[in-house]
Design an enzyme around this catalytic site. Sequence first.
Site, PDB file in Angstrom:
ATOM      1  N   ARG A  46       0.829  -1.218   0.000  1.00 52.95           N
ATOM      2  CA  ARG A  46       0.000   0.000   0.000  1.00 52.95           C
ATOM      3  C   ARG A  46       0.858   1.262   0.000  1.00 52.95           C
ATOM      4  O   ARG A  46       0.434   2.304  -0.480  1.00 52.95           O
ATOM      5  CB  ARG A  46      -0.953  -0.016   1.203  1.00 52.95           C
ATOM      6  CG  ARG A  46      -2.140  -0.965   0.998  1.00 52.95           C
ATOM      7  CD  ARG A  46      -2.985  -1.094   2.260  1.00 52.95           C
ATOM      8  NE  ARG A  46      -3.235   0.140   2.939  1.00 52.95           N
ATOM      9  CZ  ARG A  46      -4.444   0.695   3.112  1.00 52.95           C
ATOM     10  NH1 ARG A  46      -5.516   0.103   2.620  1.00 52.95           N
ATOM     11  NH2 ARG A  46      -4.587   1.817   3.777  1.00 52.95           N
ATOM     12  N   HIS A  60       1.946  15.821 -13.006  1.00 54.52           N
ATOM     13  CA  HIS A  60       1.019  16.870 -13.442  1.00 54.52           C
ATOM     14  C   HIS A  60       1.626  18.255 -13.291  1.00 54.52           C
ATOM     15  O   HIS A  60       1.206  19.193 -13.961  1.00 54.52           O
ATOM     16  CB  HIS A  60      -0.289  16.813 -12.641  1.00 54.52           C
ATOM     17  CG  HIS A  60      -1.134  15.630 -12.956  1.00 54.52           C
ATOM     18  ND1 HIS A  60      -1.958  15.050 -12.027  1.00 54.52           N
ATOM     19  CD2 HIS A  60      -1.285  14.916 -14.095  1.00 54.52           C
ATOM     20  CE1 HIS A  60      -2.581  14.024 -12.585  1.00 54.52           C
ATOM     21  NE2 HIS A  60      -2.188  13.928 -13.836  1.00 54.52           N
ATOM     22  N   SER A  86       8.976   3.842   3.292  1.00 52.34           N
ATOM     23  CA  SER A  86       9.041   2.638   4.118  1.00 52.34           C
ATOM     24  C   SER A  86       8.882   3.060   5.565  1.00 52.34           C
ATOM     25  O   SER A  86       9.765   3.746   6.102  1.00 52.34           O
ATOM     26  CB  SER A  86      10.369   1.899   3.935  1.00 52.34           C
ATOM     27  OG  SER A  86      10.467   0.803   4.830  1.00 52.34           O
ATOM     28  N   GLY A  87       7.778   2.687   6.185  1.00 54.03           N
ATOM     29  CA  GLY A  87       7.542   3.060   7.570  1.00 54.03           C
ATOM     30  C   GLY A  87       8.662   2.576   8.470  1.00 54.03           C
ATOM     31  O   GLY A  87       9.269   3.354   9.200  1.00 54.03           O
ATOM     32  N   GLY A  89      11.577   1.275   7.497  1.00 51.18           N
ATOM     33  CA  GLY A  89      12.915   1.471   6.958  1.00 51.18           C
ATOM     34  C   GLY A  89      13.693   0.176   6.875  1.00 51.18           C
ATOM     35  O   GLY A  89      14.906   0.168   6.672  1.00 51.18           O
ATOM     36  N   GLU A  90      12.997  -0.933   7.005  1.00 45.76           N
ATOM     37  CA  GLU A  90      13.650  -2.241   7.001  1.00 45.76           C
ATOM     38  C   GLU A  90      13.178  -3.144   5.863  1.00 45.76           C
ATOM     39  O   GLU A  90      13.696  -4.248   5.707  1.00 45.76           O
ATOM     40  CB  GLU A  90      13.415  -2.962   8.344  1.00 45.76           C
ATOM     41  CG  GLU A  90      13.903  -2.199   9.557  1.00 45.76           C
ATOM     42  CD  GLU A  90      15.411  -1.989   9.599  1.00 45.76           C
ATOM     43  OE1 GLU A  90      16.159  -2.720   8.914  1.00 45.76           O
ATOM     44  OE2 GLU A  90      15.846  -1.063  10.316  1.00 45.76           O
ATOM     45  N   SER A 149      -2.225   1.487   8.033  1.00 45.46           N
ATOM     46  CA  SER A 149      -3.112   2.370   7.266  1.00 45.46           C
ATOM     47  C   SER A 149      -2.799   3.842   7.492  1.00 45.46           C
ATOM     48  O   SER A 149      -2.770   4.633   6.544  1.00 45.46           O
ATOM     49  CB  SER A 149      -4.574   2.116   7.622  1.00 45.46           C
ATOM     50  OG  SER A 149      -4.987   0.850   7.175  1.00 45.46           O
TER      51      SER A 149
END
Length: 185
Positions: A46, A60, A86-87, A89-90, A149
């Site tokens: 996601r 755009h 990347s939340g 970072g791994e 999320s």
Amino acid sequence: MGYTAVEQKIVKEIAATLDNIAAEDVNRLVSEVEKAERVFFVGVGRVLLSLEGIAKRLAHLGVQTVVVGQITEPAITKKDLLIVGSGSGESSFPLAIAKKAKNFEATVAHIGSNANSSLKEYTDLFVRIPVQTKLALPGEIPSVQPMTSLFEQCLLLLGDSIALMMVEEKAIDMPSLWQYHANLE
């Protein structure tokens, strides 16, 4: 629990998170985007969907954007910027791509939650989205939502904020942007 109650919880989380992103880091990222010849994006799942949305919106605005892995992807150079989403970072794929980009002397920006991740070694700029992680780091915004999320939502909205900052900075005439919109619909 009904829609209105859930929607209000989500909006509250998003507002708290966006309010806690360091403006100076975002300003620096905008500067890097504007000076890059091309802006590459890499992420998975996601997060990748959010990055694709950002890449499209920046296109755009006339920014040359590339999503790593697309069939027409050109070679990255020292004139380019790689934005890694990347939340943690791994994540192994974004980590490997960041390492390769640094080997080609590209600038690497990491948008994530963990400033002390493995990506730190390859990152020139870090923008923290301070959301809840598995690591329970200080200053994290908790979330009632499943999985990551909140990170993905805030990543997309950070991209839209960057686009609007560029529009306002350059005094871009909004209706003129439709010339860059897909027309083979």
